[in-house]
Write an enzyme that holds these catalytic residues in place. Structure first.
Site, PDB file in Angstrom:
ATOM      1  N   GLU A  92     -44.188 -12.171  -0.996  1.00 33.41           N
ATOM      2  CA  GLU A  92     -44.576 -11.671   0.305  1.00 33.41           C
ATOM      3  C   GLU A  92     -43.761 -10.446   0.693  1.00 33.41           C
ATOM      4  OE1 GLU A  92     -46.624 -15.577   2.099  1.00 33.41           O
ATOM      5  OE2 GLU A  92     -44.705 -15.074   2.978  1.00 33.41           O
ATOM      6  N   CYS A 105     -39.738  -5.325   4.746  1.00 33.54           N
ATOM      7  CA  CYS A 105     -38.896  -6.357   4.145  1.00 33.54           C
ATOM      8  C   CYS A 105     -39.481  -6.682   2.772  1.00 33.54           C
ATOM      9  CB  CYS A 105     -38.910  -7.573   5.071  1.00 33.54           C
ATOM     10  SG  CYS A 105     -37.863  -8.905   4.513  1.00 33.54           S
ATOM     11  N   CYS A 112     -35.941 -18.369  -5.663  1.00 34.89           N
ATOM     12  CA  CYS A 112     -34.526 -17.988  -5.631  1.00 34.89           C
ATOM     13  C   CYS A 112     -33.705 -19.133  -6.211  1.00 34.89           C
ATOM     14  CB  CYS A 112     -34.083 -17.710  -4.196  1.00 34.89           C
ATOM     15  SG  CYS A 112     -32.395 -17.055  -4.085  1.00 34.89           S
ATOM     16  N   CYS A 116     -29.626 -21.882  -0.782  1.00 37.43           N
ATOM     17  CA  CYS A 116     -28.951 -21.986   0.519  1.00 37.43           C
ATOM     18  C   CYS A 116     -29.659 -23.083   1.311  1.00 37.43           C
ATOM     19  CB  CYS A 116     -28.998 -20.646   1.253  1.00 37.43           C
ATOM     20  SG  CYS A 116     -28.119 -19.346   0.350  1.00 37.43           S
ATOM     21  N   CYS A 119     -32.683 -22.324   3.795  1.00 36.30           N
ATOM     22  CA  CYS A 119     -33.654 -21.291   3.414  1.00 36.30           C
ATOM     23  C   CYS A 119     -34.829 -21.906   2.678  1.00 36.30           C
ATOM     24  CB  CYS A 119     -32.977 -20.248   2.520  1.00 36.30           C
ATOM     25  SG  CYS A 119     -34.127 -19.012   1.898  1.00 36.30           S
ATOM     26  N   GLY A 165     -35.798 -14.011  -2.685  1.00 36.65           N
ATOM     27  CA  GLY A 165     -34.944 -13.751  -3.840  1.00 36.65           C
ATOM     28  C   GLY A 165     -33.569 -13.210  -3.505  1.00 36.65           C
ATOM     29  N   GLU A 166     -32.715 -13.221  -4.516  1.00 38.08           N
ATOM     30  CA  GLU A 166     -31.367 -12.660  -4.380  1.00 38.08           C
ATOM     31  C   GLU A 166     -31.352 -11.338  -5.158  1.00 38.08           C
ATOM     32  OE1 GLU A 166     -28.380 -12.861  -2.812  1.00 38.08           O
ATOM     33  OE2 GLU A 166     -27.939 -11.176  -4.121  1.00 38.08           O
ATOM     34  N   SER A 197     -29.479  -6.961   0.954  1.00 38.12           N
ATOM     35  CA  SER A 197     -28.835  -8.141   1.533  1.00 38.12           C
ATOM     36  C   SER A 197     -28.529  -9.137   0.429  1.00 38.12           C
ATOM     37  CB  SER A 197     -29.781  -8.775   2.564  1.00 38.12           C
ATOM     38  OG  SER A 197     -29.212  -9.967   3.066  1.00 38.12           O
ATOM     39  N   SER A 219     -24.903 -12.178   3.694  1.00 30.69           N
ATOM     40  CA  SER A 219     -25.265 -13.416   4.393  1.00 30.69           C
ATOM     41  C   SER A 219     -24.037 -14.308   4.465  1.00 30.69           C
ATOM     42  CB  SER A 219     -26.390 -14.118   3.636  1.00 30.69           C
ATOM     43  OG  SER A 219     -27.542 -13.300   3.672  1.00 30.69           O
ATOM     44  N   HIS A 221     -22.825 -16.478   7.318  1.00 34.58           N
ATOM     45  CA  HIS A 221     -23.304 -17.763   7.873  1.00 34.58           C
ATOM     46  C   HIS A 221     -22.249 -18.808   8.196  1.00 34.58           C
ATOM     47  CE1 HIS A 221     -27.147 -16.077   7.035  1.00 34.58           C
ATOM     48  NE2 HIS A 221     -27.211 -16.406   5.775  1.00 34.58           N
ATOM     49  N   CYS A 339     -37.795 -14.396   9.193  1.00 31.88           N
ATOM     50  CA  CYS A 339     -36.725 -14.570   8.222  1.00 31.88           C
ATOM     51  C   CYS A 339     -36.725 -15.949   7.577  1.00 31.88           C
ATOM     52  CB  CYS A 339     -35.400 -14.444   8.966  1.00 31.88           C
ATOM     53  SG  CYS A 339     -34.487 -13.039   8.486  1.00 31.88           S
TER      54      CYS A 339
HETATM   55  N1  SAH Z   1     -30.814 -13.549  -0.921  1.00 29.64           N
HETATM   56  C1  SAH Z   1     -30.498 -12.528   0.023  1.00 29.64           C
HETATM   57  C2  SAH Z   1     -31.692 -11.923   0.745  1.00 29.64           C
HETATM   58  C3  SAH Z   1     -32.826 -12.821   1.172  1.00 29.64           C
HETATM   59  S1  SAH Z   1     -32.796 -13.715   2.665  1.00 29.64           S
HETATM   60  C4  SAH Z   1     -29.481 -13.041   1.011  1.00 29.64           C
HETATM   61  O1  SAH Z   1     -29.130 -14.204   0.964  1.00 29.64           O
HETATM   62  O2  SAH Z   1     -28.987 -12.257   1.809  1.00 29.64           O
HETATM   63  C5  SAH Z   1     -32.563 -12.644   4.021  1.00 29.64           C
HETATM   64  C6  SAH Z   1     -31.780 -13.306   5.150  1.00 29.64           C
HETATM   65  O3  SAH Z   1     -32.535 -14.372   5.785  1.00 29.64           O
HETATM   66  C7  SAH Z   1     -30.476 -13.930   4.667  1.00 29.64           C
HETATM   67  O4  SAH Z   1     -29.439 -13.629   5.557  1.00 29.64           O
HETATM   68  C8  SAH Z   1     -30.808 -15.405   4.727  1.00 29.64           C
HETATM   69  O5  SAH Z   1     -29.649 -16.189   4.798  1.00 29.64           O
HETATM   70  C9  SAH Z   1     -31.679 -15.487   5.967  1.00 29.64           C
HETATM   71  N2  SAH Z   1     -32.456 -16.725   6.091  1.00 29.64           N
HETATM   72  C10 SAH Z   1     -32.921 -17.505   5.104  1.00 29.64           C
HETATM   73  N3  SAH Z   1     -33.592 -18.560   5.615  1.00 29.64           N
HETATM   74  C11 SAH Z   1     -33.557 -18.438   6.959  1.00 29.64           C
HETATM   75  C12 SAH Z   1     -34.101 -19.200   8.043  1.00 29.64           C
HETATM   76  N4  SAH Z   1     -34.814 -20.284   7.822  1.00 29.64           N
HETATM   77  N5  SAH Z   1     -33.888 -18.749   9.300  1.00 29.64           N
HETATM   78  C13 SAH Z   1     -33.198 -17.609   9.504  1.00 29.64           C
HETATM   79  N6  SAH Z   1     -32.680 -16.854   8.530  1.00 29.64           N
HETATM   80  C14 SAH Z   1     -32.851 -17.253   7.272  1.00 29.64           C
END
Ligand code: SAH
Length: 362
Positions: A92, A105, A112, A116, A119, A165-166, A197, A219, A221, A339
């Site tokens: 997407e 985006c 991935c 996390c 996610c 993805g990462e 990111s 990220s 968190h 996100c």
């Molecule tokens: N893998 C990369 C980029 C993809 S995710 C990374 O981890 O940065 C982009 C952002 O969305 C990251 O900060 C991720 O932690 C956040 N994210 C993932 N799932 C989410 C959710 N359910 N609600 C809000 N942010 C989320």
């Protein structure tokens, strides 16, 4: 000679392609302008190439793009494209319009591997890396569907590698794609408007600093290792101290530009006053911007988003530490484009297709 997909070539790669044919390097300039500036992918329309050359190219240079499965437009103008990259997989891409900018985006992988805990992409597991052509095609397709080609002003002013993805685990393809986004003969975006990111692949952050110049978002968190270990499991390999050291080095290589730290707001998990103070102490004096992301819930996540007052209090505490902190607006949630929501839709859709096939309903 087997046909080459134009979108799989870097700028250098295209120049070499023409060199092999005994053509001058400016052929690469001409074709890149057609494709990335004018949105033209039909050789016949590339009128500044001789007829002979166009005939020759017809057999060996193709312009292959992934197909669009669906386009959804949110009430707030956010657009989400479901793009098919092969028989089994879709990814997407999301366009987020704002008053002063338009952000795309972009996804870097199918699924991935990092898992996390909050996610939804992580829940799908890892599929495969996207190719250079699949990454840069997302930008081209979005530009075309937004009607940008042939216009004076850009519609997509910023790209963030924040889709599925990462990106640092698909290093070569992602950095090559970002180079095309920045290339004047590509999409011509400035360094500051292309953001990668990462969840914190520390060795690749150093490698990135030596490979290309883009803005970095991390990220984070969580303000401490025990909590981050549970939310972002890659922290067990690269703990916060190592991550921040790499961020500092990255910033130094990039003229002291700030790193954006993303912090997803999870109720009663990482959003207490103590968490805010701990984060404040951790990042005080660091070249940092903090982006608080309201958690986007999905079925079975087990988390809820922090309340508005808790979110505001968290932000205020960070500002007391002199940290620039903004709360990211949730966009496109009516079309599951927010996100961390992307794969939910893909999986749901795949399941629906399967169910429909089983039940015969279309
Ligand atoms: N893998 C990369 C980029 C993809 S995710 C990374 O981890 O940065 C982009 C952002 O969305 C990251 O900060 C991720 O932690 C956040 N994210 C993932 N799932 C989410 C959710 N359910 N609600 C809000 N942010 C989320």
């Amino acid at each position: 000679m087997q046909a080459v997909n134009f979108f799989s070539l870097t700028h250098e790669g295209l120049r070499s392609f023409f060199a092999v044919l005994g053509e001058k390097p400016f052929r690469a300039t001409q074709v890149m302008k057609w494709v990335y500036h004018h949105g033209v992918i039909e050789l016949d329309l590339m009128t500044d190439l001789s007829k002979d050359l166009r005939n020759q190219l017809a057999d060996i240079l193709v312009f292959e793009l992934p197909t669009i499965e669906s386009e959804q437009v949110s009430n707030d103008g956010t657009i989400k494209w479901l793009i098919r990259v092969d028989e089994k997989n879709c990814i997407e891409t999301v366009f987020i319009p704002e008053i002063d900018r338009g952000t795309l985006c972009v996804s870097s992988q199918v699924g991935c591997a990092l898992d996390c805990s909050f996610c939804s992409t992580g829940k799908q597991g890892f599929g495969r890396n996207l190719t250079l052509s699949e990454i840069i095609s997302q930008v081209w397709i979005a530009n075309r569907n937004l009607g940008y080609f042939g216009q004076r002003n850009r519609i997509i002013t910023n790209v963030v590698m924040m889709g599925m993805g990462e990106p640092l685990l698909n290093f070569d393809n992602v950095t090559k794609a970002m180079d095309l986004m920045k290339d004047d003969l590509g999409f011509g975006l400035s360094t500051k408007r292309v953001t990668l990111s990462t969840a914190g692949v520390v060795p690749a952050i150093d490698k990135l600093a030596n490979t290309t110049r883009v803005s970095l978002a991390v990220s984070l968190h969580a303000p401490n290792n025990p909590l981050r270990d549970t939310l972002v499991p890659i922290n067990r390999s690269f703990p916060i101290e190592k991550l921040l050291d790499a961020c500092r080095r990255y910033s130094e290589t990039n003229n002291g530009d700030p790193i954006t730290f993303e912090y997803v707001m999870l109720a009663n998990i990482n959003d207490s006053k103590e968490n805010a103070h701990e984060l404040g102490r951790l990042l005080r004096g660091f070249p940092a911007k903090i982006n608080l992301i309201p958690f986007n819930p999905f079925p079975g996540s087990g988390y809820t988003c922090s309340s508005r007052p808790d979110l505001d209090r968290f932000r205020e505490i960070l500002m007391e530490y002199g940290l620039i902190t903004i709360t990211r607006k949730t966009r496109g949630d009516d079309i599951d484009a927010a996100c961390g929501q992307l794969v939910g839709q893909v999986v749901a859709k795949a399941r629906r297709h399967q169910m429909n096939a089983e039940t015969g309903i279309r």
